[in-house]
Design a protein around this motif. Structure first.
Motif, PDB file in Angstrom:
ATOM      1  N   ARG A   1      -4.821 -10.251   6.976  1.00  0.00           N
ATOM      2  CA  ARG A   1      -5.140  -8.955   7.579  1.00  0.00           C
ATOM      3  C   ARG A   1      -5.802  -9.122   8.939  1.00  0.00           C
TER       4      ARG A   1
ATOM      5  N   THR B   1      -3.857  -3.312  11.086  1.00  0.00           N
ATOM      6  CA  THR B   1      -3.841  -3.191   9.621  1.00  0.00           C
ATOM      7  C   THR B   1      -4.506  -1.920   9.140  1.00  0.00           C
TER       8      THR B   1
ATOM      9  N   THR C   1      -5.843  -2.208   5.603  1.00  0.00           N
ATOM     10  CA  THR C   1      -4.944  -2.652   4.532  1.00  0.00           C
ATOM     11  C   THR C   1      -3.523  -2.743   5.062  1.00  0.00           C
ATOM     12  N   THR C   2      -2.748  -3.654   4.435  1.00  0.00           N
ATOM     13  CA  THR C   2      -1.330  -3.774   4.770  1.00  0.00           C
ATOM     14  C   THR C   2      -0.443  -3.276   3.637  1.00  0.00           C
ATOM     15  N   THR C   3      -1.050  -2.775   2.568  1.00  0.00           N
ATOM     16  CA  THR C   3      -0.288  -2.355   1.391  1.00  0.00           C
ATOM     17  C   THR C   3       0.725  -1.266   1.753  1.00  0.00           C
TER      18      THR C   3
END
Length: 609
Positions: A261, A268, A271-273
């Motif tokens: 991240r 990001t 988060t990168t989810t």
């Protein structure tokens, strides 16, 4: 998305619930069926009992009507009063009605049906006889009817009817007792079945509840363990400095570590989810990365240690090494991929430096080879002239030199001789690698025999005793093996106390390495040849055990023992080239033992290094 799961139980909670409640419902169904059948039995028995009581009542009424009919008939015979016949006729009608009812209630009993046929015959006969007495009284008077009455025919018939009715009564009472016993038996069986079924149902419910509660507790513990494992996994990958990430089959990030991240920085947003490479890279780069991801997911084949240079936003270049492997579910199906990317820029810089150093080393080696060529020719040429002219000087002018001049001449010749030996030993040391031969099968015993043949004169002069034990055959450079043994045996013969008889023992054996030892290059399973050359010479202080293998290192002066201090250095270089080792063990005045270890087979054929 779970990355680990608790060990599956043989029966899941749902299956246990279904089995438990299935057994309970089955038992309830059995109890219901038994209760239904028992109730039906009770109803049938109650119906049978009611019919039996009805039959008994009919029998009793018939007995009473027989008496009423008898009383009316006798009253008329005595008085001739027709009013008595009304009771007779009513009783007769009731008897017929009772007979019909009795016939209806006993229709399913063949034995009683036969009795009813007999009873009907008797009733008809009794009616006929009594009617004949009544008609005789009407037409012929009292005396004639009395004569008929005196024969007691109707009385006998009435008694027969009463006997049959009494038999009916006894049979009905026996049947009533039998059905009462059957009713009690059915009641007891039903009660026992219901109680047993209820107890079993209660136990089944209790056991099911216990198992379910236990499984719920186990599942709760498993969920806690899974959460702990998940937290541990996140903690572990967060501590890894490399970029670790997990993607689904669509290429979306579902898990990554802090380093991954931080690589994207503000992009990001914490988060990168759910995002893809298209959110972070240019279209061309993202398409290339996405193609790699789809190839891993579709083929199930990983990409290992793929290296590529990437240009950063500031224009700098970084090298990234990437490995991508498919992520599989418990059934083996691919559900995504796991990737690890590492910044190897420093390594690439170091490799470039190593390449430069290698080039410099190669150049240095070339210079050393040139030096060896010069040393073997140019440096020895002046020495040969010095030796030649000093010899001429001694021959032609020796008589004109005084004692001091001759001493100077001897010293000059000795120095030139030592210089020549030193140059030759240096050449031997350099040629261990520069003129090495390929490895081949060498019979060490045969090589030692040839060495002893070369040293035959020295051995005879010193009256030395040399014992050669079993020596194996191994892959080695035969020339260097001969040089190794010649140096070790020569040292054993040379470093002796004056007047002592040299004793040298040479032995060898092959063994298999069981475990790796510190500082040992051998690996477990490798076959090693161990050679020991032991002598009874002057020995040396153990603290010099490593120093004696260094070039030009001598433990004694040249006046005591000749030599340049290069022989053992050559031995170590030979063992190093063969992937082995040489060590020395000794104590002053107690001789020395040189232990050589060499692999029996070389990893691959080696040419000149």
């Amino acid at each position: 998305m779970p990355f680990s799961s608790p060990t599956p139980h043989r029966f899941s909670i749902r299956r246990k619930i279904l089995i438990g409640f299935g057994l309970v419902f089955l038992m309830l169904g059995v109890i219901g069926l038994i209760s239904y059948r028992s109730t039906r039995a009770f109803i049938l028995t109650a119906d049978w009992v009611a019919r039996t009581h009805e039959v008994m009542e009919i029998q009793e009424r018939t007995q009473r009507h027989l008496m009423e009919m008898e009383s009316g008939r006798r009253g008329f015979l005595i008085t001739g009063d027709e009013t008595y016949l009304r009771g007779f006729e009513d009783a007769q009608a009731q008897i017929i009605e009772n007979f019909n009812a009795l016939k209806t209630y006993t229709a399913d009993t063949p034995q009683q049906t036969l009795k009813l046929d007999r009873l009907l015959t008797l009733i008809q006969r009794d009616f006929s006889q009594q009617q004949m007495e009544i008609e005789t009284r009407r037409t012929q008077g009292f005396a004639a009817s009395l004569a008929i009455f005196a024969r007691s025919e109707s009385e006998q018939t009435t008694q027969d009817i009463r006997k049959i009715l009494a038999d009916f009564d006894r049979e009905q009472r026996a049947l009533l007792a039998e059905r009462a016993a059957l009713t009690r038996l059915v009641g007891h069986a039903t009660t026992l079945t219901i109680v047993a079924g209820s107890v079993f149902t209660f136990i089944a419910l209790l056991v099911a509840c216990i198992l379910i509660l236990r499984d719920v507790a186990a599942r709760h513990r498993a969920e806690e363990a899974l959460a702990a494992e998940h937290h541990l996994l996140l903690s572990i990958i967060d501590t890894i400095p490399d970029h670790v990430y997990v993607k689904d089959v669509e290429g979306r990030y579902i898990l990554d570590n802090v380093a991954h991240r931080e690589m994207y920085g503000p992009k990001t947003e914490g988060t990168t989810t759910g995002r893809t490479v298209f959110d972070y890279y240019s279209a061309d780069e993202a398409a290339r990365f996405d193609d790699d991801d789809h190839r891993v997911v579709e083929t199930g084949e990983g990409i290992f240690n793929h290296e590529e240079a990437r240009v950063q936003e500031d224009g700098g270049e970084v090298w990234i090494q990437t490995t991508k492997v498919p992520l599989r579910d418990t059934d083996g199906s691919i559900i995504g991929l796991v990737g690890i990317s590492a910044d190897i820029t420093d390594r690439k810089i170091a490799e470039a430096q190593i390449l430069r150093f290698a080039a410099q080393l190669e150049s240095s080696n070339a210079e050393l080879q040139n030096f060896a060529s010069v040393a073997s020719h140019d440096l020895q040429e002046p020495l040969r002239k010095i030796q030649a002219f000093s010899d001429r000087l001694r021959v032609k002018c020796g008589k004109m030199l005084n004692e001091q001049g001759l001493d100077y001449l001897d010293r000059m010749q000795n120095a030139a001789q030592r210089m020549q030996v030193l140059i030759q030993d240096l050449l031997k040391l350099s040629r261990v690698t520069s003129r090495a031969l390929p490895f081949e099968q060498c019979n060490l015993r045969e090589i030692v025999r040839n060495v002893m043949s070369d040293l035959e004169i020295v051995i005879e002069q010193k009256r030395a005793k040399v014992e050669v034990g079993d020596l194996p055959t191994l892959e080695a450079d035969p020339v260097q093996m001969r040089q190794l043994f010649q140096n070790l045996i020569s040292n054993a013969l040379k470093f002796q106390k004056p007047g002592d008889r040299p004793e040298v023992a040479i032995e060898g054996r092959i063994y298999e390495v069981r475990e790796r030892n510190a500082g040992d290059a051998a690996i477990p399973g490798q076959r090693i040849c161990k050679i020991v050359v032991r002598d009874n010479g002057i020995g040396f202080d153990p603290k010099f055990a490593d120093q004696i293998f260094v070039v030009f290192q001598r433990l004694h002066s040249r006046s005591e023992y000749e030599g340049t201090g290069i022989g053992l250095a050559v031995c170590r270089k030979i063992t190093d080239r063969h992937g082995g080792s040489i060590v020395a063990k000794s104590a002053e005045g107690q001789g020395a033992a040189f232990i050589v270890t060499l692999p029996v087979t070389q990893p691959s054929p080696q040419a000149n290094e």
